[in-house]
Design a protein around this motif. Structure first.
Motif, short mmCIF file in Angstrom:
data_model
loop_
_atom_site.label_atom_id
_atom_site.label_comp_id
_atom_site.label_asym_id
_atom_site.label_seq_id
_atom_site.Cartn_x
_atom_site.Cartn_y
_atom_site.Cartn_z
N LEU A 39 43.48 7.55 -6.63
CA LEU A 39 42.53 6.44 -6.78
C LEU A 39 41.09 6.94 -6.83
CD1 LEU A 39 44.03 3.80 -4.31
CD2 LEU A 39 44.49 4.13 -6.75
N SER A 40 40.23 6.13 -7.45
CA SER A 40 38.81 6.47 -7.50
C SER A 40 38.25 6.50 -6.08
CB SER A 40 38.05 5.45 -8.35
OG SER A 40 38.19 4.15 -7.80
N PRO A 41 37.28 7.38 -5.79
CA PRO A 41 36.77 7.54 -4.41
C PRO A 41 36.32 6.24 -3.75
CG PRO A 41 35.95 9.28 -5.84
CD PRO A 41 36.64 8.30 -6.73
N GLY A 42 35.73 5.34 -4.50
CA GLY A 42 35.25 4.10 -3.92
C GLY A 42 36.33 3.06 -3.67
N GLY A 43 37.52 3.30 -4.22
CA GLY A 43 38.61 2.36 -4.04
C GLY A 43 38.38 1.01 -4.70
N LYS A 44 37.57 1.02 -5.77
CA LYS A 44 37.26 -0.22 -6.47
C LYS A 44 37.85 -0.20 -7.88
CE LYS A 44 34.59 -1.87 -3.18
NZ LYS A 44 34.95 -3.07 -2.39
N LEU A 45 38.18 -1.39 -8.37
CA LEU A 45 38.76 -1.53 -9.69
C LEU A 45 37.71 -1.38 -10.77
CD1 LEU A 45 41.67 -2.36 -10.75
CD2 LEU A 45 40.70 -4.65 -11.07
N ASP B 10 38.83 -10.22 -3.56
CA ASP B 10 37.49 -10.07 -4.14
C ASP B 10 37.57 -9.59 -5.58
OD1 ASP B 10 38.22 -7.42 -3.93
OD2 ASP B 10 36.57 -6.84 -2.60
N CYS B 11 38.80 -9.37 -6.08
CA CYS B 11 39.10 -8.99 -7.46
C CYS B 11 38.58 -7.60 -7.81
CB CYS B 11 38.55 -10.01 -8.46
SG CYS B 11 39.32 -11.64 -8.27
N GLU B 12 38.32 -6.76 -6.80
CA GLU B 12 37.88 -5.40 -7.11
C GLU B 12 38.35 -4.34 -6.12
OE1 GLU B 12 33.66 -5.24 -7.33
OE2 GLU B 12 33.34 -5.63 -5.19
N THR B 13 38.62 -4.71 -4.87
CA THR B 13 39.07 -3.72 -3.89
C THR B 13 40.55 -3.43 -4.09
OG1 THR B 13 37.43 -4.47 -2.28
CG2 THR B 13 39.29 -3.18 -1.43
N ILE B 14 40.87 -2.15 -4.22
CA ILE B 14 42.27 -1.75 -4.42
C ILE B 14 42.98 -1.72 -3.07
CG2 ILE B 14 43.79 0.07 -5.27
CD1 ILE B 14 41.47 0.92 -7.14
N LEU B 15 44.11 -2.41 -2.99
CA LEU B 15 44.92 -2.44 -1.78
C LEU B 15 46.04 -1.41 -1.88
CD1 LEU B 15 45.30 -6.32 -1.43
CD2 LEU B 15 43.65 -4.85 -0.25
N VAL B 16 46.35 -0.76 -0.77
CA VAL B 16 47.40 0.26 -0.74
C VAL B 16 48.35 -0.03 0.41
CG1 VAL B 16 47.94 2.72 -0.57
CG2 VAL B 16 45.82 1.98 -1.70
#
Length: 301
Positions: free
Chosen positions: A260-266, A240-246
């Motif tokens: 990481l930012s709390p929302g986990g978004k780029l 989706d080009c915004e959710t950070i994967l770990v």
């Protein structure tokens, strides 16, 4: 000539889509350098990047259209976008009337124009100053960047900076960090040291050694630790080009919550032309994320 909202399949750092009318000129440009130009009706940028043509061939399934492939590692955005007119005069001889004023119509409207070497050198030197490395090295020093009175910058051949990796790395870093407002794209933090120097780094999404380009769309502004994790496949970005994967089996949960930012978004650049290209993110997911193990000690201890 390139427009960001072009109806053609243009990716400035990958491929240029053009009609048969420009085929001869494009074939003559194979193996040579080009400058990208934004037409006045499309926006204010003027001249904005340089690249090298690798090959030209018919566009599959589309009669009368052709594709010019950009040589890997050649595309480089200008540090400063070069205006169409300087002191009221065009930078191209073909666009200049005898009295120095700008022509209207004719060559101005051509999507592909031949550029004399002198015009090319002038445009590139304005967009990518030869002393860019020194400018960056002294950017945050107390004295700033100054040229001693009477000193002259050594004029190298215009292509030398374009082919030197250290110069390209500086140019890439400046544009990527600027695009993200000097904030880390994954933590959202904007950290500066005591001298005001931004701590954020510029990461290639697809590495140069894997035919990644120096386009801002192949870059992310990341803190040092997150850059390390990204390069080693511990984190990536979803389709989706915004959710950070770990990679949770390799990264402790408390580390994720701290970094990481709390929302986990780029965090994305304000200019949509600079957002990461989906194909670059896909390449990282498929070729780096979750596959790279490292014996190096993790930076979080």
């Amino acid at each position: 000539m390139h427009k960001a909202d072009s109806i053609y399949e243009d990716e400035p750092d990958v491929v240029y889509d053009f009609p048969r009318a420009y085929l001869k000129a494009m074939q003559e440009a194979v193996g040579d350098w080009i400058v990208y130009y934004e037409p006045a009706k499309a926006g204010p940028r003027g001249y904005f990047a340089v690249a090298k043509i690798a090959q030209v061939f018919p566009k599959p399934g589309v009669d009368g259209r052709f594709l010019a492939l950009i040589e890997p590692e050649s595309f480089l955005p200008f540090d400063v976008e070069v205006p169409r007119l300087v002191e009221g005069r065009p930078l191209e001889a073909a666009l200049t009337e005898e009295d120095g004023s700008a022509k209207r119509g004719g060559a101005v409207q051509l999507a592909v124009r031949r550029l004399p070497e002198a015009d090319f050198a002038r445009i590139v030197n304005l967009g990518l100053p030869q002393d860019l490395e020194q400018m960056e090295a002294t950017r945050y020093s107390p004295a700033g960047y100054e040229i001693a009175e009477g000193a002259q910058i050594f004029e190298r051949p215009v292509l030398e900076p374009l082919t030197r990796r250290p110069y390209r790395d500086v140019a890439f870093r400046r544009k990527v960090r600027e695009a993200y407002g000097y904030r880390c794209a994954m933590s959202g933090l904007m950290l500066r040291n005591g001298g005001g120097r931004p701590e954020v780094q510029a990461a290639h999404i697809r590495p140069v050694e894997n035919q990644g380009s120096d386009s801002v769309r192949n870059g992310l502004a990341l803190s040092g630790t997150l850059h390390w994790m990204f390069d080693r496949g511990l984190i990536s970005v979803a389709d989706d080009c915004e959710t950070i994967l770990v990679s949770h089996n390799k990264v402790p949960g408390d580390v994720v919550s701290r970094l990481l930012s709390p929302g986990g978004k780029l965090l994305k650049p304000e200019d949509p032309r600079n957002v990461p290209h989906p194909e670059n993110l896909r390449w990282h997911r498929e070729n780096v994320f979750g596959r790279v193990l490292t014996a190096e000690p993790a930076p979080w201890g």
